[in-house]
Design an enzyme around this catalytic site. Structure first.
Site, short mmCIF file in Angstrom:
data_model
loop_
_atom_site.label_atom_id
_atom_site.label_comp_id
_atom_site.label_asym_id
_atom_site.label_seq_id
_atom_site.Cartn_x
_atom_site.Cartn_y
_atom_site.Cartn_z
N ASN A 255 -20.60 -13.34 -4.71
CA ASN A 255 -19.28 -12.72 -4.87
C ASN A 255 -18.80 -13.04 -6.28
O ASN A 255 -19.03 -14.15 -6.77
CB ASN A 255 -18.26 -13.34 -3.91
CG ASN A 255 -18.47 -12.89 -2.48
OD1 ASN A 255 -19.38 -12.11 -2.20
ND2 ASN A 255 -17.65 -13.40 -1.58
N GLY A 256 -18.11 -12.08 -6.90
CA GLY A 256 -17.59 -12.34 -8.25
C GLY A 256 -18.28 -11.45 -9.26
O GLY A 256 -18.93 -10.47 -8.89
N LYS B 235 2.12 2.42 1.42
CA LYS B 235 1.51 2.41 2.77
C LYS B 235 0.92 3.78 3.08
O LYS B 235 -0.20 3.90 3.57
CB LYS B 235 2.52 2.06 3.86
CG LYS B 235 3.01 0.64 3.95
CD LYS B 235 1.97 -0.39 4.23
CE LYS B 235 1.33 -0.83 2.97
NZ LYS B 235 1.23 -2.03 2.41
N TRP C 70 -19.03 -4.83 -2.21
CA TRP C 70 -18.09 -3.79 -2.67
C TRP C 70 -18.50 -3.51 -4.11
O TRP C 70 -18.39 -4.39 -4.97
CB TRP C 70 -16.67 -4.34 -2.60
CG TRP C 70 -15.58 -3.33 -2.79
CD1 TRP C 70 -15.05 -2.51 -1.84
CD2 TRP C 70 -14.86 -3.06 -3.99
NE1 TRP C 70 -14.04 -1.76 -2.38
CE2 TRP C 70 -13.91 -2.06 -3.69
CE3 TRP C 70 -14.92 -3.56 -5.30
CZ2 TRP C 70 -13.03 -1.55 -4.64
CZ3 TRP C 70 -14.04 -3.04 -6.25
CH2 TRP C 70 -13.11 -2.05 -5.91
N HIS D 31 15.75 12.87 -13.32
CA HIS D 31 15.11 12.78 -14.64
C HIS D 31 13.65 13.20 -14.59
O HIS D 31 12.86 12.80 -15.44
CB HIS D 31 15.24 11.35 -15.18
CG HIS D 31 16.66 10.93 -15.35
ND1 HIS D 31 17.51 11.54 -16.25
CD2 HIS D 31 17.40 9.98 -14.72
CE1 HIS D 31 18.71 10.98 -16.17
NE2 HIS D 31 18.66 10.03 -15.25
N GLU E 30 -2.23 4.48 0.94
CA GLU E 30 -3.38 3.65 1.30
C GLU E 30 -4.09 4.14 2.55
O GLU E 30 -5.31 4.21 2.59
CB GLU E 30 -2.92 2.19 1.55
CG GLU E 30 -2.59 1.43 0.31
CD GLU E 30 -2.08 0.02 0.63
OE1 GLU E 30 -2.49 -0.92 -0.06
OE2 GLU E 30 -1.26 -0.14 1.55
N GLU F 77 7.06 0.52 -1.44
CA GLU F 77 6.15 -0.01 -0.43
C GLU F 77 5.85 1.05 0.64
O GLU F 77 4.70 1.18 1.09
CB GLU F 77 6.76 -1.29 0.18
CG GLU F 77 5.98 -1.93 1.31
CD GLU F 77 4.57 -2.39 0.94
OE1 GLU F 77 4.20 -2.38 -0.25
OE2 GLU F 77 3.81 -2.75 1.86
N ARG G 125 -12.41 -6.84 4.88
CA ARG G 125 -12.16 -7.08 3.45
C ARG G 125 -12.48 -5.86 2.59
O ARG G 125 -12.03 -5.78 1.46
CB ARG G 125 -13.02 -8.25 2.96
CG ARG G 125 -12.77 -9.53 3.72
CD ARG G 125 -13.74 -10.60 3.29
NE ARG G 125 -13.52 -10.97 1.91
CZ ARG G 125 -12.67 -11.91 1.52
NH1 ARG G 125 -11.98 -12.56 2.42
NH2 ARG G 125 -12.53 -12.20 0.26
N LYS H 181 -9.46 -5.53 0.87
CA LYS H 181 -8.34 -6.36 1.30
C LYS H 181 -8.01 -7.41 0.25
O LYS H 181 -6.86 -7.73 0.01
CB LYS H 181 -8.72 -7.04 2.62
CG LYS H 181 -7.64 -7.93 3.20
CD LYS H 181 -6.48 -7.11 3.71
CE LYS H 181 -5.33 -7.96 4.19
NZ LYS H 181 -4.06 -7.20 4.11
N CYS I 138 -16.25 -8.32 -1.42
CA CYS I 138 -17.53 -8.86 -0.95
C CYS I 138 -17.33 -10.06 -0.03
O CYS I 138 -16.36 -10.80 -0.15
CB CYS I 138 -18.35 -9.31 -2.14
SG CYS I 138 -18.55 -8.05 -3.38
C1 G6P Z 1 -5.29 -5.26 -2.58
C2 G6P Z 1 -4.86 -4.95 -1.15
C3 G6P Z 1 -3.34 -4.81 -1.10
C4 G6P Z 1 -2.68 -6.05 -1.65
C5 G6P Z 1 -3.16 -6.37 -3.06
C6 G6P Z 1 -2.71 -7.75 -3.50
O1 G6P Z 1 -5.08 -4.16 -3.38
O2 G6P Z 1 -5.49 -3.78 -0.69
O3 G6P Z 1 -2.94 -4.63 0.25
O4 G6P Z 1 -1.29 -5.88 -1.65
O5 G6P Z 1 -4.59 -6.38 -3.11
O6 G6P Z 1 -3.32 -8.70 -2.68
P1 G6P Z 1 -2.82 -10.17 -2.47
O7 G6P Z 1 -3.80 -10.76 -1.50
O8 G6P Z 1 -2.84 -10.83 -3.80
O9 G6P Z 1 -1.45 -10.10 -1.89
#
Ligand code: G6P
Length: 608
Positions: A100-101, A485, A74, A504, A488, A481, A27, A603, A2
């Site tokens: 927000n929150g 990617k 969101w 395994h 996502e 990672e 975001r 984000k 949000c």
């Molecule tokens: C969300 C984002 C990720 C990020 C994670 C941790 O899931 O989509 O890209 O890695 O949060 O976020 P931070 O801001 O704590 O690194």
């Protein structure tokens, strides 16, 4: 997640609010709304979907007025509908709230308010706040807000307007970021500096418990006791161009290509060549304290957890300290064992991730010394930590984290060096790492020349709905990672696995169609990975190997080889991750995905 923007000044509020919402689109959100005070009272408009839809509606039906609040939502409590979008109103329609929150006792408060005659239109926790403020005693809006918030449990950043007090916006913060933007004869409130940076660089970050009142005359900040806490004015140190595309098709692409520069910014002024050391004054740890450490605990989520997994190897190798890496969300619910003599490292790009914040609080309660590795300056995690390392990577807009990852690795490497040099790491060994690290930006530039090749390979892999990513040692988290990617941004299912674990279980998945990406730079463990790749070959997988220039040992086994420049063994993740970022990006584009706004993702995840 949000986003909040509010404005009070001499110009029309509507365009400022819509621009602010658009600046926070990155975001992640699913609906948006505004409330503007138009002289006769509050006018509210809300839309499910993109800010563009709300903007189009407002262009056709503008609202006059010089003050307003707006929000991107969101969904948490209640589905993403126009009705559930913020602002929410009280029974009279005179009080508007954006939030927000999460209000944790929303259900209890709703029951209480219903018993007192309030009628609710939505299942949202935010609507409860609007009614609670309506119900509260107080001579002024700020008094009503303060009285209402006394009953609230949970986290909030809020902005409130009322038809009765038409000259002010009241804002409050508890656990969810809120800043004031100070312009010439105008004041802003926002949850993210991106929403105000084109208007002003002067900001005040509110602290938990603060309430601020914005009026045409300026602003006042009051702490819990109603006193002026004298919050300092900070500056935003980046330009609005940093959050614009500047010729790239997507922010993810821009940020991948920014990495030589963002990494330079992370390293700037910190490498001490003669001493083989890293200057990290912000950590606020003395040599004596470092000498007494017995272990390190790294906390993070998502990509930040992956960088922690790589960082573990750095710290263990350089500082000879045992390191554990925990998902922040899981650590919170561990038995409360003592963290005495433990350095706790909270990693977060945004500095606002609720799970990481809660985990660091829990770690502190158990006696750990908590430092942060954070990108967003002034963010909550940065401020709550005892000390830390700012990444200075610049704002990261693409939801899929790229440049923050490489900068986190550089920060962790410098942390390893800094701890190591105070715990017996020799000057020579330190110098070797410093020299290698200083060469990384140039090597990153060279690695990015793989872009065309990765675009070609993406054509071959774009149709696959499953993929395996393998690696060992420092390359295992890189495989994780790479898989993250791809998931996502392209919605393909991808798993990262330690290469030797393949046999395994996951080996059962391999057939002629399964793409298997192997991260195998030349290092001590390389020969073992070769055997693991042979196991895949024998079962027919389509193998793409990322290895080091000059290494031809997998040329006959792999279907495709991608070569990255040679560097110090520990530093290979900084280079091997690049082709994986590019591959995910190009596959997502080919699959027609919304690269910078992947479905369901945010984000910055500010809820548990
Ligand atoms: C969300 C984002 C990720 C990020 C994670 C941790 O899931 O989509 O890209 O890695 O949060 O976020 P931070 O801001 O704590 O690194």
């Amino acid at each position: 997640m949000c986003g909040i923007i509010g404005f009070i000044g001499a110009r029309p509020a509507q365009p400022v609010l819509i621009d602010g919402l658009q600046r926070m689109e990155y975001r992640g959100y699913d609906s948006a709304g505004v409330a503007i005070q138009n002289g006769r009272g509050l006018r509210v408009r809300k839309r499910r979907g993109r800010v563009r839809e709300l903007a189009d509606h407002l262009s056709a039906n503008p609202i006059d007025g010089h003050m307003g609040i707006a929000h991107t939502r969101w969904a948490t409590h209640g589905p993403p509908t126009s009705g559930n979008a913020h602002p929410h109103l009280d029974c009279t329609g005179e009080i508007a709230v954006v939030h927000n929150g999460i209000i944790e006792n929303a259900d209890t408060l709703r029951t209480l308010l219903r018993d007192r005659g309030h009628t609710f239109l939505t299942p949202t926790d935010t609507e409860v706040l609007a009614h609670l403020i309506e119900d509260a005693e107080g001579e002024t809006l700020e008094e009503q807000v303060r009285a209402a918030l006394r009953l609230v449990e949970g986290a909030y950043g809020i902005a409130v307007m009322s038809g009765e007090f038409r000259d002010r916006i009241v804002v409050a913060r508890q656990g969810s970021p809120v800043l004031l933007g100070l312009g010439e004869g105008e004041t802003f409130v926002a949850s993210d500096p991106a929403a105000v940076v084109e208007h002003t660089r002067s900001v005040i970050y509110l602290e938990d418990g603060d309430i601020a009142v914005l009026s045409p005359e300026g602003y006042r900040v009051l702490d819990r006791e109603g006193n002026d806490p004298g919050r300092p004015t900070d500056s935003i140190h980046w330009d609005v161009e940093a959050i614009e595309l500047g010729g790239y098709a997507h922010f993810m692409q821009k940020e991948i290509f920014e990495q030589p520069e963002s990494l330079c910014n992370t390293l700037r002024g910190r490498l001490v060549f003669d001493e083989g050391d890293a200057h990290l004054g912000g950590l606020r740890l003395t040599s004596g304290e470092i000498g007494h450490l017995r272990r390190v605990l790294i906390l993070g989520c998502g990509t930040s957890w992956h960088s922690g997994m790589v960082g573990r190897h750095f710290i263990e190798a350089l500082a000879q300290l045992p390191v554990e890496v925990e998902y922040a969300s899981e650590f919170r619910y561990h038995a409360p064992l003592s963290l005495k003599d433990c350095l706790v490292v909270a990693i977060s790009q945004s500095g606002e991730t609720a799970d990481t914040l809660a985990a660091m609080k829990a770690a502190r309660e158990r006696g750990g010394r908590v430092v942060g590795i954070v990108n967003a300056v002034g963010s909550t995690i940065a401020r709550e930590a005892h000390g830390g390392i700012y990444l200075h990577a610049g704002p990261e807009v693409g939801v899929a984290s790229t440049k923050a990852f490489t900068s986190q690795l550089a920060a962790l490497l410098m942390l390893g060096l800094h701890l190591g040099r105070r715990r017996g790491l020799s000057v020579e060994d330190g110098r070797e790492v410093v020299a290698a690290l200083s060469r990384i930006p140039a090597l990153l530039k060279r690695t990015l020349r793989l872009d065309d090749e990765m675009a070609r390979l993406a054509l071959l892999f774009a149709e696959a709905d499953n993929a395996l990513y393998l690696g060992r040692g420092v390359s295992f988290p890189v495989a994780l990672e790479g898989a993250l990617k791809l998931k996502e941004v392209s919605y393909a299912h991808a798993e990262g696995y330690p290469a030797a674990e393949l046999k395994h279980g996951p080996i059962a998945l391999i057939d002629d169609d399964m793409p298997v990406v192997v991260v195998a730079p030349s290092d001590q463990i390389f020969s073992k990975v070769v055997s693991n790749v042979q196991e895949v070959r024998a079962r027919g997988g389509r193998i793409l190997v990322v290895t080091t220039e000059g290494n031809r040992d997998l040329a006959t086994v792999a279907d495709h080889e991608v070569l990255v420049p040679e560097t110090h063994e520990l530093l290979t993740p900084l280079l091997t991750v690049i082709p994986l970022q590019l591959l995910a990006y190009h596959i997502a584009v080919l699959r027609g995905c919304d690269v910078d706004r992947p479905r369901n993702l945010a984000k910055s995840v500010t809820v548990e």
